[in-house]
Design an enzyme around this catalytic site. Sequence first.
Site, mmCIF file in Angstrom:
data_model
loop_
_atom_site.group_PDB
_atom_site.id
_atom_site.type_symbol
_atom_site.label_atom_id
_atom_site.label_comp_id
_atom_site.label_asym_id
_atom_site.label_seq_id
_atom_site.Cartn_x
_atom_site.Cartn_y
_atom_site.Cartn_z
ATOM 1 C CG ASN A 7 -1.816 1.167 1.315
ATOM 2 O OD1 ASN A 7 -1.375 2.304 1.185
ATOM 3 N ND2 ASN A 7 -3.098 0.926 1.536
ATOM 4 C CG HIS A 10 1.612 5.902 4.932
ATOM 5 N ND1 HIS A 10 0.473 6.553 5.315
ATOM 6 C CD2 HIS A 10 1.738 4.868 5.794
ATOM 7 C CE1 HIS A 10 -0.068 5.929 6.342
ATOM 8 N NE2 HIS A 10 0.679 4.901 6.652
ATOM 9 C CG HIS A 43 -8.238 4.047 0.959
ATOM 10 N ND1 HIS A 43 -8.389 3.898 2.319
ATOM 11 C CD2 HIS A 43 -9.474 4.390 0.495
ATOM 12 C CE1 HIS A 43 -9.646 4.130 2.654
ATOM 13 N NE2 HIS A 43 -10.323 4.447 1.574
ATOM 14 N NE ARG A 45 -9.542 8.400 4.126
ATOM 15 C CZ ARG A 45 -9.687 7.553 5.153
ATOM 16 N NH1 ARG A 45 -8.847 6.561 5.327
ATOM 17 N NH2 ARG A 45 -10.662 7.711 6.004
ATOM 18 N NE ARG A 49 -7.800 11.485 5.391
ATOM 19 C CZ ARG A 49 -8.239 10.813 6.456
ATOM 20 N NH1 ARG A 49 -7.434 10.003 7.102
ATOM 21 N NH2 ARG A 49 -9.462 10.942 6.886
ATOM 22 C CD GLU A 70 -7.404 -0.106 1.370
ATOM 23 O OE1 GLU A 70 -7.724 0.830 2.105
ATOM 24 O OE2 GLU A 70 -6.351 -0.732 1.487
ATOM 25 C CB THR A 101 -9.225 1.451 7.105
ATOM 26 O OG1 THR A 101 -8.883 2.110 5.895
ATOM 27 C CG2 THR A 101 -10.559 0.781 6.962
ATOM 28 C CD GLU A 151 -7.038 -6.311 3.173
ATOM 29 O OE1 GLU A 151 -7.384 -5.839 2.074
ATOM 30 O OE2 GLU A 151 -6.250 -5.731 3.946
ATOM 31 C CG HIS A 191 -5.326 -2.087 9.280
ATOM 32 N ND1 HIS A 191 -4.899 -1.454 10.409
ATOM 33 C CD2 HIS A 191 -5.881 -1.141 8.490
ATOM 34 C CE1 HIS A 191 -5.202 -0.173 10.316
ATOM 35 N NE2 HIS A 191 -5.789 0.055 9.162
HETATM 36 N N1 PXP Z 1 -5.715 -3.328 4.188
HETATM 37 C C1 PXP Z 1 -6.657 -2.349 4.240
HETATM 38 C C2 PXP Z 1 -8.039 -2.675 3.839
HETATM 39 C C3 PXP Z 1 -6.313 -1.052 4.674
HETATM 40 O O1 PXP Z 1 -7.255 -0.096 4.729
HETATM 41 C C4 PXP Z 1 -4.978 -0.772 5.023
HETATM 42 C C5 PXP Z 1 -4.583 0.608 5.437
HETATM 43 O O2 PXP Z 1 -4.767 1.494 4.406
HETATM 44 C C6 PXP Z 1 -4.038 -1.819 4.931
HETATM 45 C C7 PXP Z 1 -4.441 -3.088 4.538
HETATM 46 C C8 PXP Z 1 -2.610 -1.605 5.253
HETATM 47 O O3 PXP Z 1 -2.486 -1.337 6.611
HETATM 48 P P1 PXP Z 1 -1.092 -0.819 7.175
HETATM 49 O O4 PXP Z 1 -0.829 0.501 6.510
HETATM 50 O O5 PXP Z 1 -1.327 -0.717 8.632
HETATM 51 O O6 PXP Z 1 -0.080 -1.864 6.790
#
Ligand code: PXP
Length: 238
Positions: A7, A10, A43, A45, A49, A70, A101, A151, A191
């Site tokens: 992901n 960031h 993602h 949003r 953001r 996402e 999330t 997931e 997550h």
């Molecule tokens: N899976 C989903 C559905 C998420 O919303 C996120 C965070 O955006 C992640 C995985 C990844 O989580 P993390 O950034 O804590 O690794």
Amino acid sequence: MLRLSVNIDHIATIRQARRGVEPDPIAAAVLAELAGADGIIMHLREDRRHIQDRDLRLARQVVRTKLNLEMAATDEMQHIALDVRPDIVTLVPEKREELTTEGGLEVFARMDSVKKFIGPIQDAGIPVSLFVDPDEQQISAAKKAGAAWVEIHTGAYANGKNDRERNEEFGKIVESALLAASLGLRVGAGHGLNYVNVKAVARIREVEELNIGHSIISRASLVGIERAVRDMIMAISN
Ligand code: PXP
């Protein structure tokens, strides 16, 4: 083999701190793929953001592995998904005030609307994954709603304050993965996973894919994206 999707939200968060052009999440996607990532997640949003519409559209052209969009279950996002055609859509709950999330999607209580929402996306050939808590009721509901994937939300496990809490939450993840696979759902997890707590989750045979952002991008800010992705692949492989 267990797959890793990265992901890159960031990276966009850092760019948006100055509303500028760098760092570019598309460059991060390319480097993550070069380091061996099996997929890229972004993602989009509602409040834009971090990831912007431009990022998603460029990623669709650039990502060679698997682009996972996402998104929240809104009309706007459904329209975008059908237009951009990611390789998979993951539905997540979205609240304006949250930092990330927070909980899984409520599928059980909102089965009809979830089913209606995912229908046109899957009919267009885009599999839908539902991000759900490790809860039997939600997993069964995901199957009934017609999703191809779940997931499993690993946040409660990752945030467990002690071994007892972590073990309890880990047990729920294992049971949920077993149930999902037995129902014919494909299973991902994510997550809050980091280089230490990922190891136990990586051993669950039913889990095909891990979705990880924060810990990889944090490490990348110190050691570089390619090394951070390679280190994670080492951490999840036997
Ligand atoms: N899976 C989903 C559905 C998420 O919303 C996120 C965070 O955006 C992640 C995985 C990844 O989580 P993390 O950034 O804590 O690794």
